[in-house]
Design an enzyme around this catalytic site. Structure first.
Site, PDB file in Angstrom:
ATOM      1  N   HIS A  73      43.149  92.664 -36.309  1.00 59.56           N
ATOM      2  CA  HIS A  73      42.374  92.421 -37.593  1.00 59.56           C
ATOM      3  C   HIS A  73      40.755  93.239 -37.448  1.00 59.56           C
ATOM      4  O   HIS A  73      40.258  92.221 -36.340  1.00 59.56           O
ATOM      5  CB  HIS A  73      42.297  91.273 -38.902  1.00 59.56           C
ATOM      6  CG  HIS A  73      41.321  91.564 -39.876  1.00 59.56           C
ATOM      7  ND1 HIS A  73      42.695  91.766 -41.073  1.00 59.56           N
ATOM      8  CD2 HIS A  73      39.958  91.421 -40.417  1.00 59.56           C
ATOM      9  CE1 HIS A  73      41.092  91.852 -41.556  1.00 59.56           C
ATOM     10  NE2 HIS A  73      40.006  91.348 -41.908  1.00 59.56           N
TER      11      HIS A  73
ATOM     12  N   HIS B 188      40.124  94.083 -47.137  1.00 59.48           N
ATOM     13  CA  HIS B 188      41.120  95.173 -47.434  1.00 59.48           C
ATOM     14  C   HIS B 188      41.045  95.500 -48.628  1.00 59.48           C
ATOM     15  O   HIS B 188      40.551  96.738 -48.584  1.00 59.48           O
ATOM     16  CB  HIS B 188      42.363  94.245 -47.028  1.00 59.48           C
ATOM     17  CG  HIS B 188      42.926  94.163 -45.788  1.00 59.48           C
ATOM     18  ND1 HIS B 188      43.230  95.072 -45.393  1.00 59.48           N
ATOM     19  CD2 HIS B 188      43.356  92.813 -44.896  1.00 59.48           C
ATOM     20  CE1 HIS B 188      43.416  94.558 -43.786  1.00 59.48           C
ATOM     21  NE2 HIS B 188      43.444  93.173 -43.151  1.00 59.48           N
TER      22      HIS B 188
ATOM     23  N   GLU C  98      43.226  86.472 -35.896  1.00 59.54           N
ATOM     24  CA  GLU C  98      43.847  87.705 -36.147  1.00 59.54           C
ATOM     25  C   GLU C  98      43.598  88.782 -35.237  1.00 59.54           C
ATOM     26  O   GLU C  98      42.454  89.176 -34.750  1.00 59.54           O
ATOM     27  CB  GLU C  98      44.621  87.891 -36.355  1.00 59.54           C
ATOM     28  CG  GLU C  98      44.688  86.963 -38.060  1.00 59.54           C
ATOM     29  CD  GLU C  98      44.330  87.361 -39.236  1.00 59.54           C
ATOM     30  OE1 GLU C  98      43.793  88.298 -40.060  1.00 59.54           O
ATOM     31  OE2 GLU C  98      45.384  87.236 -40.148  1.00 59.54           O
TER      32      GLU C  98
ATOM     33  N   ASP D  48      43.962  96.374 -39.925  1.00 60.22           N
ATOM     34  CA  ASP D  48      44.787  95.435 -39.249  1.00 60.22           C
ATOM     35  C   ASP D  48      45.735  97.271 -38.878  1.00 60.22           C
ATOM     36  O   ASP D  48      45.933  98.057 -39.101  1.00 60.22           O
ATOM     37  CB  ASP D  48      45.930  95.196 -39.669  1.00 60.22           C
ATOM     38  CG  ASP D  48      45.607  94.350 -41.029  1.00 60.22           C
ATOM     39  OD1 ASP D  48      44.500  93.665 -40.516  1.00 60.22           O
ATOM     40  OD2 ASP D  48      45.814  93.877 -41.935  1.00 60.22           O
TER      41      ASP D  48
END
Length: 246
Positions: free
Chosen positions: A227, A160, A224, A167
């Site tokens: 993500h 990120h 996740e 996300d």
């Protein structure tokens, strides 16, 4: 005698001539304005009832270097946003962005635009929870939750922080969320990609998200479902620029 001649002969002639001229003007007006043309009143009413809406003009990525950071909203209005870290509605329970904006590197935007066009064919579009994250914010998050299982160590940095991770979830074209395994930033087996103990509708939605993003150059994180990292983005340097808040 002259007065009689004027009233009896000349005046009627002048009157008739005037009537002929007026009649000609009327006929000319009728030819110039076809019956099917709307009246001025109708034109005004139409402009009030149906105002023209100008389409927004977006920037082009054609001459933008792949590593340049850009604001996604400048290139499309086809996405939705719920930038959680600009609110307290996140696992940190704290607001860590002054305001919500979605910045990424230009190469990431190019891939996202292509993926979103594919999603639209299925009646959905991308909604963002988080995009580029300044490294200073990573330090702030680490201070709140110093656990590498949930927050990347800011010394090493997150993708990120490099402008290559997003996300996301999916919403309908009208903006209604589709069902996914869990809420954003749920840390547990429910959010794992290898968890198949879920209703078929949710499995299908997660599969559509994963397969489409992978098709356009992103890879997922096992734990996740939201993500996605752009391939090769891990090699980019950590950044710490901050966007302006109006």
């Amino acid at each position: 005698m002259k007065k009689i001649l004027y009233y009896v002969v000349i005046l009627p002639i002048l009157f008739c001539s005037l009537m002929v001229v007026l009649s000609c003007k009327t006929e000319t007006s009728k030819k110039e304005i076809p019956k099917e043309n709307p009246s001025l009143q109708e034109v005004v009413l139409d402009s009030i009832m149906e105002p023209k809406v100008e389409k927004p003009v977006f920037k082009s990525l054609e001459n933008v270097a792949d590593t340049t950071f850009v604001r996604l909203a400048d290139y499309s209005d086809g996405f939705a946003y719920d930038l959680r870290y600009a609110t307290k509605n996140n696992f940190l329970k704290e607001k860590v962005y002054e305001c919500g904006e979605c910045y990424t590197r230009a190469k990431t935007v190019k891939a996202l635009l292509k993926a979103n066009e594919e999603f639209k064919k299925h009646g959905v579009k991308i909604k963002f929870y988080d995009c580029y994250r300044p490294n200073s914010v990573q330090y702030k998050m680490w201070k709140i939750v110093p656990n590498p299982q949930y927050v990347a160590n800011p010394v090493k940095g997150s993708i990120h922080n490099k402008g290559g991770a997003v996300d996301i979830t999916l919403v309908t074209l009208d903006g209604n969320e589709v069902k996914m395994p869990s809420d954003f930033d749920f840390f547990g087996k429910l959010a794992y990609h290898d968890n198949f103990d879920l209703p078929q509708e949710i499995l299908d939605n997660r599969k559509l998200l994963k397969e489409t993003m992978e098709k356009y150059g992103f890879w997922s994180t096992r734990t996740e479902w939201w993500h996605y990292n752009l391939q090769g983005a891990s090699h980019d340097p950590i950044a710490n620029f901050k966007w302006d808040c109006d």
